[in-house]
Design a protein around this motif. Sequence first.
Motif, PDB file in Angstrom:
ATOM      1  N   ARG A 123      -5.278  -3.282 -11.559  1.00 26.38           N
ATOM      2  CA  ARG A 123      -5.933  -2.705 -10.376  1.00 26.38           C
ATOM      3  C   ARG A 123      -6.521  -3.795  -9.493  1.00 26.38           C
ATOM      4  N   ARG A 124      -7.164  -4.770 -10.135  1.00 23.09           N
ATOM      5  CA  ARG A 124      -7.750  -5.883  -9.375  1.00 23.09           C
ATOM      6  C   ARG A 124      -6.664  -6.672  -8.637  1.00 23.09           C
ATOM      7  N   PHE A 125      -5.515  -6.837  -9.286  1.00 25.36           N
ATOM      8  CA  PHE A 125      -4.422  -7.577  -8.658  1.00 25.36           C
ATOM      9  C   PHE A 125      -3.864  -6.808  -7.464  1.00 25.36           C
ATOM     10  N   VAL A 126      -3.762  -5.486  -7.583  1.00 26.81           N
ATOM     11  CA  VAL A 126      -3.290  -4.669  -6.465  1.00 26.81           C
ATOM     12  C   VAL A 126      -4.242  -4.789  -5.285  1.00 26.81           C
ATOM     13  N   GLU A 127      -5.557  -4.791  -5.556  1.00 22.74           N
ATOM     14  CA  GLU A 127      -6.540  -4.954  -4.485  1.00 22.74           C
ATOM     15  C   GLU A 127      -6.362  -6.303  -3.790  1.00 22.74           C
ATOM     16  N   LEU A 128      -6.113  -7.347  -4.596  1.00 19.35           N
ATOM     17  CA  LEU A 128      -5.883  -8.672  -4.023  1.00 19.35           C
ATOM     18  C   LEU A 128      -4.641  -8.668  -3.139  1.00 19.35           C
ATOM     19  N   CYS A 129      -3.571  -8.029  -3.616  1.00 23.78           N
ATOM     20  CA  CYS A 129      -2.322  -7.999  -2.841  1.00 23.78           C
ATOM     21  C   CYS A 129      -2.495  -7.235  -1.535  1.00 23.78           C
ATOM     22  N   ARG A 130      -3.265  -6.136  -1.569  1.00 24.10           N
ATOM     23  CA  ARG A 130      -3.509  -5.396  -0.329  1.00 24.10           C
ATOM     24  C   ARG A 130      -4.221  -6.282   0.692  1.00 24.10           C
ATOM     25  N   GLY A 131      -5.189  -7.072   0.203  1.00 22.19           N
ATOM     26  CA  GLY A 131      -5.886  -7.995   1.101  1.00 22.19           C
ATOM     27  C   GLY A 131      -4.938  -9.045   1.673  1.00 22.19           C
ATOM     28  N   LEU A 132      -4.002  -9.530   0.831  1.00 19.91           N
ATOM     29  CA  LEU A 132      -3.034 -10.528   1.299  1.00 19.91           C
ATOM     30  C   LEU A 132      -2.092  -9.934   2.336  1.00 19.91           C
ATOM     31  N   VAL A 133      -1.701  -8.667   2.147  1.00 20.19           N
ATOM     32  CA  VAL A 133      -0.822  -8.025   3.122  1.00 20.19           C
ATOM     33  C   VAL A 133      -1.518  -7.926   4.468  1.00 20.19           C
ATOM     34  N   ASP A 134      -2.797  -7.501   4.455  1.00 23.46           N
ATOM     35  CA  ASP A 134      -3.559  -7.433   5.709  1.00 23.46           C
ATOM     36  C   ASP A 134      -3.615  -8.793   6.371  1.00 23.46           C
ATOM     37  N   TRP A 135      -3.849  -9.840   5.548  1.00 19.02           N
ATOM     38  CA  TRP A 135      -3.925 -11.204   6.075  1.00 19.02           C
ATOM     39  C   TRP A 135      -2.590 -11.634   6.680  1.00 19.02           C
ATOM     40  N   LEU A 136      -1.472 -11.287   6.006  1.00 19.71           N
ATOM     41  CA  LEU A 136      -0.156 -11.669   6.511  1.00 19.71           C
ATOM     42  C   LEU A 136       0.163 -10.962   7.829  1.00 19.71           C
ATOM     43  N   LEU A 137      -0.239  -9.691   7.926  1.00 16.72           N
ATOM     44  CA  LEU A 137       0.005  -8.970   9.166  1.00 16.72           C
ATOM     45  C   LEU A 137      -0.763  -9.600  10.324  1.00 16.72           C
ATOM     46  N   LYS A 138      -2.001 -10.000  10.051  1.00 14.36           N
ATOM     47  CA  LYS A 138      -2.786 -10.659  11.095  1.00 14.36           C
ATOM     48  C   LYS A 138      -2.160 -11.999  11.463  1.00 14.36           C
ATOM     49  N   MET A 139      -1.692 -12.732  10.442  1.00 15.04           N
ATOM     50  CA  MET A 139      -1.129 -14.049  10.691  1.00 15.04           C
ATOM     51  C   MET A 139       0.140 -13.945  11.533  1.00 15.04           C
ATOM     52  N   ARG A 140       0.950 -12.930  11.304  1.00 13.99           N
ATOM     53  CA  ARG A 140       2.201 -12.785  12.040  1.00 13.99           C
ATOM     54  C   ARG A 140       1.950 -12.551  13.523  1.00 13.99           C
ATOM     55  N   ARG A 141       0.785 -12.008  13.862  1.00 15.67           N
ATOM     56  CA  ARG A 141       0.502 -11.728  15.262  1.00 15.67           C
ATOM     57  C   ARG A 141      -0.024 -12.949  16.007  1.00 15.67           C
ATOM     58  N   LEU A 142      -0.347 -14.040  15.291  1.00 15.12           N
ATOM     59  CA  LEU A 142      -0.886 -15.223  15.957  1.00 15.12           C
ATOM     60  C   LEU A 142       0.233 -15.972  16.670  1.00 15.12           C
ATOM     61  N   PRO A 143       0.087 -16.223  17.959  1.00 14.79           N
ATOM     62  CA  PRO A 143       1.130 -16.946  18.711  1.00 14.79           C
ATOM     63  C   PRO A 143       1.187 -18.413  18.305  1.00 14.79           C
ATOM     64  N   GLU A 144       2.379 -18.897  17.974  1.00 10.85           N
ATOM     65  CA  GLU A 144       2.529 -20.270  17.509  1.00 10.85           C
ATOM     66  C   GLU A 144       2.079 -21.278  18.557  1.00 10.85           C
ATOM     67  N   GLY A 145       2.306 -20.977  19.823  1.00 11.73           N
ATOM     68  CA  GLY A 145       1.954 -21.918  20.871  1.00 11.73           C
ATOM     69  C   GLY A 145       0.471 -22.179  21.000  1.00 11.73           C
ATOM     70  N   LEU A 146      -0.355 -21.271  20.439  1.00 14.83           N
ATOM     71  CA  LEU A 146      -1.809 -21.444  20.516  1.00 14.83           C
ATOM     72  C   LEU A 146      -2.399 -22.032  19.234  1.00 14.83           C
ATOM     73  N   MET A 147      -1.555 -22.357  18.256  1.00  9.41           N
ATOM     74  CA  MET A 147      -2.086 -23.015  17.062  1.00  9.41           C
ATOM     75  C   MET A 147      -2.598 -24.400  17.460  1.00  9.41           C
ATOM     76  N   LEU A 148      -3.681 -24.832  16.842  1.00  9.12           N
ATOM     77  CA  LEU A 148      -4.354 -26.054  17.264  1.00  9.12           C
ATOM     78  C   LEU A 148      -3.455 -27.272  17.158  1.00  9.12           C
ATOM     79  N   ASP A 149      -2.611 -27.353  16.115  1.00 11.06           N
ATOM     80  CA  ASP A 149      -1.735 -28.524  15.995  1.00 11.06           C
ATOM     81  C   ASP A 149      -0.733 -28.600  17.138  1.00 11.06           C
ATOM     82  N   ARG A 150      -0.208 -27.434  17.581  1.00 14.52           N
ATOM     83  CA  ARG A 150       0.711 -27.422  18.708  1.00 14.52           C
ATOM     84  C   ARG A 150      -0.013 -27.812  19.999  1.00 14.52           C
ATOM     85  N   ALA A 151      -1.219 -27.293  20.175  1.00 12.47           N
ATOM     86  CA  ALA A 151      -1.993 -27.614  21.379  1.00 12.47           C
ATOM     87  C   ALA A 151      -2.353 -29.098  21.425  1.00 12.47           C
TER      88      ALA A 151
END
Length: 381
Positions: A123-151
């Motif tokens: 159960r604890r692992f499933v909770e962790l995975c749900r948090g990772l999925v939310d994090w991945l969805l947020k990360m996918r929406r970040l525009p690459e051109g605005l990442m600090l290394d690119r800037a």
Amino acid sequence: MKRFVEGDDRKQVALLPECVDDYIGQDNPVRVIDAFVDELDLAELGFDGTTRAMTGRPSYHPGVMLKIYIYGYLNRIPSSRRLERECQRNVELMWLTGRLAPDFKTIADFRRNSGAAIRNVCRRFVELCRGLVDWLLKMRRLPEGLMLDRALARGAVRESDIARIVRRLSTFYRALPGAKMSASAYHAHFLSEIARNESVLTRIMTRQSFDIRRLCGIQLAMLTGVLNRLELRVAHGWIRECHGDLRPEHVCLTRPIGIIDCLEFSERLRTIDTLDEVGFLALECERLGAPKIGAVLLDAYAESMHDPVDEGLLHFYQSIRATVRGRPAAAHLLERKIGRVRHWRRRTLAYFELGASHARQCAAALQAGTQALTLDVSPME
């Protein structure tokens, strides 16, 4: 056999790595298993035997048994007898268990007697995975051109962007309590990192082994020079559970500022000085050719957090960080099928030179204060 791929002579003497850890890549899933189990409160989850008995024969810690069970589950090894054999011959399991090899009956008894607790872990692992999925969805929406290394590569970072980054970090840091870490444990952490740097890097970068040993020796002298300052940082609560791996590629100049890839899986790796973390981000800006941006970042941090930057301590942190970052870069040189050997060699040497440069700056800062430290650090070739 001229037209076939030939293997090495099994009788050929080879210089093998001295520790099992060198066989396990940084992206190996067993590291996730190890970090995940180490973060669990096993007694709260219902495992028996978490407290060492004062009498009788010593038992295996339930954390070790749980790591074996999870490894078997993920690698489709359900049989207790097969897991016993794998513990004796599988390098990944040797690393995971510290070379312990419980017999099949011990593994079977653990599985039978800990059913409810194992379900709680799932159960604890499933909770962790749900948090990772939310994090991945947020990360996918970040525009690459605005990442600090690119800037930074485009020269498009403004002081107002740095101010927004620091405000975001300061809000995060202020909400964190001081970590429960002793000054001796903090000192031991740096001793361990320096020793590991020397052990790993001298085996990979044999031509630079003299320079590596010299730099690590200098860092030990620097550690002695800043010891009182480290104790004060611990006493004043500046050691906190931070991001843990804050690099330009993890910062997005959106509104609000986006920060990703926090080391959620390991409290130990996240527990660092806030100055160390911001100094690492400044170090990476310097490596990417933007040292002025790094300087602006540190000035903004000092003003926002009311934490005047101790130059000697800052350069000590940055010298250690640069050398630590050289380890994974150098590890790429061990891969047989690699098309970017020159790239990774340049990256590794760049980190070494940064480590040496900040060692020189640390020496200058300590000499300007009450500590006297004479260091001979010449550039590496």
